[in-house]
Design an enzyme around this catalytic site. Structure first.
Site, PDB file in Angstrom:
ATOM      1  N   ALA A 125       0.823  -1.214   0.000  1.00 23.95           N
ATOM      2  CA  ALA A 125       0.000   0.000   0.000  1.00 23.95           C
ATOM      3  C   ALA A 125       0.857   1.264   0.000  1.00 23.95           C
ATOM      4  CB  ALA A 125      -0.948   0.000   1.192  1.00 23.95           C
ATOM      5  N   THR A 126       2.011   1.235   0.651  1.00 25.89           N
ATOM      6  CA  THR A 126       2.852   2.439   0.664  1.00 25.89           C
ATOM      7  C   THR A 126       3.193   2.854  -0.765  1.00 25.89           C
ATOM      8  OG1 THR A 126       3.792   1.834   2.804  1.00 25.89           O
ATOM      9  CG2 THR A 126       5.036   3.425   1.478  1.00 25.89           C
TER      10      THR A 126
ATOM     11  N   ASN B  48      -6.151   2.931  10.928  1.00 24.75           N
ATOM     12  CA  ASN B  48      -5.368   1.819  11.447  1.00 24.75           C
ATOM     13  C   ASN B  48      -5.113   1.903  12.948  1.00 24.75           C
ATOM     14  OD1 ASN B  48      -3.839   4.058  10.122  1.00 24.75           O
ATOM     15  ND2 ASN B  48      -2.122   3.118  11.233  1.00 24.75           N
TER      16      ASN B  48
ATOM     17  N   GLN C 208      -6.864  -1.019   5.540  1.00 22.92           N
ATOM     18  CA  GLN C 208      -7.400  -1.707   6.733  1.00 22.92           C
ATOM     19  C   GLN C 208      -8.815  -2.211   6.510  1.00 22.92           C
ATOM     20  OE1 GLN C 208      -5.930  -2.430   9.646  1.00 22.92           O
ATOM     21  NE2 GLN C 208      -3.999  -1.368   9.290  1.00 22.92           N
TER      22      GLN C 208
ATOM     23  N   SER D 195      -3.344  -3.487   0.544  1.00 18.33           N
ATOM     24  CA  SER D 195      -2.121  -4.171   0.956  1.00 18.33           C
ATOM     25  C   SER D 195      -2.441  -5.610   1.344  1.00 18.33           C
ATOM     26  CB  SER D 195      -1.507  -3.437   2.152  1.00 18.33           C
ATOM     27  OG  SER D 195      -0.422  -4.177   2.666  1.00 18.33           O
ATOM     28  N   ALA D 196      -1.799  -6.583   0.685  1.00 17.29           N
ATOM     29  CA  ALA D 196      -2.128  -7.998   0.903  1.00 17.29           C
ATOM     30  C   ALA D 196      -1.875  -8.448   2.342  1.00 17.29           C
ATOM     31  CB  ALA D 196      -1.335  -8.872  -0.071  1.00 17.29           C
ATOM     32  N   HIS D 197      -0.808  -7.936   2.957  1.00 16.20           N
ATOM     33  CA  HIS D 197      -0.469  -8.480   4.290  1.00 16.20           C
ATOM     34  C   HIS D 197      -1.392  -7.982   5.398  1.00 16.20           C
ATOM     35  CE1 HIS D 197       1.820  -5.154   6.360  1.00 16.20           C
ATOM     36  NE2 HIS D 197       1.996  -4.732   5.119  1.00 16.20           N
TER      37      HIS D 197
ATOM     38  N   THR E 275       9.846  -6.356 -13.017  1.00 12.95           N
ATOM     39  CA  THR E 275       9.374  -7.738 -13.092  1.00 12.95           C
ATOM     40  C   THR E 275       8.372  -8.026 -11.986  1.00 12.95           C
ATOM     41  OG1 THR E 275      11.473  -8.397 -14.042  1.00 12.95           O
ATOM     42  CG2 THR E 275      10.129 -10.152 -13.068  1.00 12.95           C
TER      43      THR E 275
ATOM     44  N   CYS F 216       4.827   1.745  12.031  1.00 11.45           N
ATOM     45  CA  CYS F 216       5.832   2.575  11.381  1.00 11.45           C
ATOM     46  C   CYS F 216       6.289   3.693  12.294  1.00 11.45           C
ATOM     47  CB  CYS F 216       5.266   3.143  10.094  1.00 11.45           C
ATOM     48  SG  CYS F 216       4.052   2.054   9.360  1.00 11.45           S
TER      49      CYS F 216
HETATM   50  C1  LIG Z   1      -0.261  -0.930   6.541  1.00 10.65           C
HETATM   51  C2  LIG Z   1      -0.860   0.303   6.006  1.00 10.65           C
HETATM   52  C3  LIG Z   1      -0.253   1.004   4.958  1.00 10.65           C
HETATM   53  C4  LIG Z   1       1.057   0.564   4.349  1.00 10.65           C
HETATM   54  O1  LIG Z   1       0.919  -0.661   3.707  1.00 10.65           O
HETATM   55  P1  LIG Z   1       2.222  -1.524   3.267  1.00 10.65           P
HETATM   56  O2  LIG Z   1       1.657  -2.553   2.356  1.00 10.65           O
HETATM   57  O3  LIG Z   1       2.758  -2.102   4.533  1.00 10.65           O
HETATM   58  O4  LIG Z   1       3.159  -0.612   2.598  1.00 10.65           O
HETATM   59  C5  LIG Z   1      -0.869   2.147   4.518  1.00 10.65           C
HETATM   60  N1  LIG Z   1      -2.014   2.583   5.039  1.00 10.65           N
HETATM   61  C6  LIG Z   1      -2.637   1.936   6.054  1.00 10.65           C
HETATM   62  C7  LIG Z   1      -3.908   2.456   6.607  1.00 10.65           C
HETATM   63  C8  LIG Z   1      -2.073   0.774   6.566  1.00 10.65           C
HETATM   64  O5  LIG Z   1      -2.677   0.146   7.575  1.00 10.65           O
END
Ligand SMILES: *Cc1c(COP(=O)(O)O)cnc(C)c1O
Length: 396
Positions: free
Chosen positions: A70-71, A156, A184, A204-206, A245, A337
């Protein structure tokens, strides 16, 4: 360990790992080298994942641009919409409670001569839900030269769900793009890019039991197509918007995780929300001077069901976190972060908490894998930790 830090990252779902495994081992083709079978099958796997992610958020596959997370997606949305030539692109609007991944690229633009308006949100004591902004306030902040409004769909730290659809509708004809950070939200609430009325959206997948290092930017093509500039050049992947890639296993994992999240969200969130309420009830019953940060827990339309943020009068959050960590409980004092920096959470400060109150706050995030036993155990450890810390304060 009892993992209650699911706003910072989540466990990889075993079903997602199963989907990824072949692409981490025997099937290692480059999705861009389709002159042979290994490349073609990798390309097909990527396109399947694009379809899965698109379906999960109400987009068509061509609107999904895979990124490293997501960043990167947010940076692409903000910097990519700022750098396109054309109408004056000198002003952006966002909120004081955004994630660093939004605030920092906006600060970068500000250092390079653009104007950035960061709006205040409803405070803890306001009559509107804590952390929300009104469509009116956004509309008033927009200028003729505004190119972007960027909004966090679900916060978040305090779980506030922003009325993005309503806001986007109100500013539809103002000529600026609307970007939504939905990191989120997917898997916690229903996410549909058309209902949100946005031009761009980051994922963001994680954050929904997929792998780290995979994310995407939704870039609208239906209706009012949205044009942005790439940040990386070379190779032309992802329609030229994100060259380099492709990470096939991570993308396959994101697709599988998105499909599961969209399918299971409405069934699993009631259980997770009940566990969150169980945690709060146990803490409230055993810890004096404890309060909730953010919107009320019984307002599922404005607060994520897996989020709890509390402040405990007179107790230092960092000391309490260390006590929890020693007992194997993972929680957080804010966003991952920023938790290395000593400054208290900018989100808690923005909803009107004093520095001291922000410093005595803790954040919990529950997930698909959280159990009732874990909640009961964590609540007991927390209550014991608080009385120990308070005892030390009184010199016992
Ligand atoms: C975790 C998060 C991000 C960043 O996502 P990454 O995939 O870790 O770079 C950005 N915005 C919110 C609200 C998040 O919770």
């Amino acid at each position: 360990a009892i993992y209650l830090d699911n706003h910072s990252t989540t466990r990889l779902d075993p079903r997602v790992l199963d989907a990824m495994m072949p692409w981490l081992t025997a099937r290692y083709g480059n999705a861009g080298s389709t002159t042979h079978e290994m490349g073609r099958e990798a390309r097909e796997a990527v396109e399947r994942a694009r379809d899965q992610v698109g379906r999960a958020v109400g987009a068509v596959p061509d609107e999904i641009v895979f990124t490293s997370g997501a960043t990167e997606a947010i940076n692409l949305a903000i910097l990519g919409s700022a750098s396109r030539p054309g109408r004056d692109r000198s002003h952006a609007v966002s909120l004081a409670t955004e994630h660093r991944a939004t605030l920092d690229p906006l600060a970068h633009l500000a250092r390079h001569g653009r104007a950035v308006t960061l709006l205040d949100v409803a405070s803890q004591s306001a009559s509107e839900p804590c952390g929300t902004v009104t469509a009116d306030a956004i509309a008033r902040a927009i200028r003729p030269e505004t190119f972007l409004v960027s909004l966090l769909l679900a916060n978040n730290e305090i779980g506030t769900i922003q009325p993005v659809g309503e806001i986007a509708e109100a500013i539809r004809d103002r000529g600026c793009l609307v970007h939504v950070d939905a990191s989120q939200a997917l898997g916690r609430i229903t996410v549909n890019v058309d209902d949100l009325g946005c031009d761009l959206a980051s994922f963001s997948a994680h954050k929904f039991h997929g792998p780290k290092g995979a994310g995407c930017l939704f870039v609208r093509r239906r209706g009012r197509p949205c044009r942005i500039d790439p940040l990386t050049h070379g190779g032309g992947q992802e329609r030229g918007l994100r060259c380099g890639t492709l990470d096939v296993p991570a993308i396959v994992g994101m697709g599988a995780a998105a499909e599961i999240a969209a399918r299971e969200c409405s069934a699993e969130m009631p259980r997770i929300t009940k566990l969150r309420d169980r945690l709060w009830n146990a803490l409230a019953a055993s810890i004096p001077e404890i309060a909730i940060n953010g919107p009320p827990l019984d307002a599922p339309a404005v607060r994520l069901g897996n989020n709890l943020n509390i402040r405990i009068g007179g107790v230092d959050g960092q000391s309490l976190l260390a006590t929890l960590a020693a007992e194997g409980v993972a929680a957080s004092s804010g966003s991952a972060c920023s938790s290395a920096e000593p400054a208290p959470s900018h989100v808690l400060r923005a909803i009107g908490l004093s520095e001291d109150d922000a410093r005595s706050s803790l954040r919990f995030g529950l997930s698909r894998f959280t159990t009732a036993e874990e909640i009961d155990h964590a609540a007991a450890i927390l209550a014991a930790g608080v009385s120990r810390l308070r005892g030390q304060l009184r010199g016992i």
